[in-house]
Design a protein around this motif. Structure first.
Motif, mmCIF file in Angstrom:
data_model
loop_
_atom_site.group_PDB
_atom_site.id
_atom_site.type_symbol
_atom_site.label_atom_id
_atom_site.label_comp_id
_atom_site.label_asym_id
_atom_site.label_seq_id
_atom_site.Cartn_x
_atom_site.Cartn_y
_atom_site.Cartn_z
ATOM 1 N N ILE A 119 0.844 -1.198 0.000
ATOM 2 C CA ILE A 119 0.000 0.000 0.000
ATOM 3 C C ILE A 119 0.879 1.247 0.000
ATOM 4 O O ILE A 119 0.653 2.180 -0.781
ATOM 5 N N ARG A 148 2.803 1.835 -3.371
ATOM 6 C CA ARG A 148 1.938 2.241 -4.477
ATOM 7 C C ARG A 148 1.209 3.542 -4.184
ATOM 8 O O ARG A 148 0.583 4.104 -5.063
ATOM 9 N N GLY A 149 1.220 3.993 -2.939
ATOM 10 C CA GLY A 149 0.455 5.182 -2.585
ATOM 11 C C GLY A 149 -1.034 4.930 -2.695
ATOM 12 O O GLY A 149 -1.803 5.834 -2.978
ATOM 13 N N ALA A 150 -1.407 3.684 -2.482
ATOM 14 C CA ALA A 150 -2.806 3.273 -2.618
ATOM 15 C C ALA A 150 -3.608 3.647 -1.374
ATOM 16 O O ALA A 150 -3.058 3.840 -0.290
ATOM 17 N N ALA A 151 -4.900 3.702 -1.537
ATOM 18 C CA ALA A 151 -5.790 4.015 -0.427
ATOM 19 C C ALA A 151 -5.998 2.815 0.485
ATOM 20 O O ALA A 151 -6.233 2.970 1.682
ATOM 21 N N ASN A 152 -5.899 1.602 -0.083
ATOM 22 C CA ASN A 152 -6.117 0.393 0.704
ATOM 23 C C ASN A 152 -5.474 -0.802 -0.002
ATOM 24 O O ASN A 152 -4.953 -0.673 -1.105
ATOM 25 N N ARG A 153 -5.543 -1.970 0.625
ATOM 26 C CA ARG A 153 -4.882 -3.154 0.075
ATOM 27 C C ARG A 153 -5.522 -3.632 -1.217
ATOM 28 O O ARG A 153 -4.855 -4.160 -2.090
ATOM 29 N N GLU A 177 -6.890 -1.728 -3.556
ATOM 30 C CA GLU A 177 -6.409 -0.852 -4.619
ATOM 31 C C GLU A 177 -4.955 -1.180 -4.979
ATOM 32 O O GLU A 177 -4.592 -1.220 -6.154
ATOM 33 N N THR A 200 -3.760 -2.428 -8.679
ATOM 34 C CA THR A 200 -2.729 -1.697 -9.415
ATOM 35 C C THR A 200 -1.593 -2.630 -9.807
ATOM 36 O O THR A 200 -1.110 -2.594 -10.944
#
Length: 51
Positions: free
Chosen positions: A30, A33-38, A40, A44
């Motif tokens: 997370i 990737r700078g993702a909001a959650n796992r 996402e 990605t």
């Protein structure tokens, strides 16, 4: 499995890792990737062919 929404406990059991290890791996993915959650982060990674 994270991409499909599986809970951490299920992932840990299916891949024979501790719950904490799975959480750490997912948290690292997370953050990288700078993702909001796992979910996402997993989507990605799959979109880019990394998993």
């Amino acid at each position: 499995m994270a991409r499909e929404g599986a809970p951490v406990d299920e992932i840990a059991q299916r891949v024979s890792l501790s719950r904490g290890t799975v959480r750490n791996y997912l948290a690292a993915a997370i953050a990288k990737r700078g993702a909001a959650n796992r979910h996402e982060a997993a989507r990605t990674a799959a979109k880019h062919g990394w998993i």
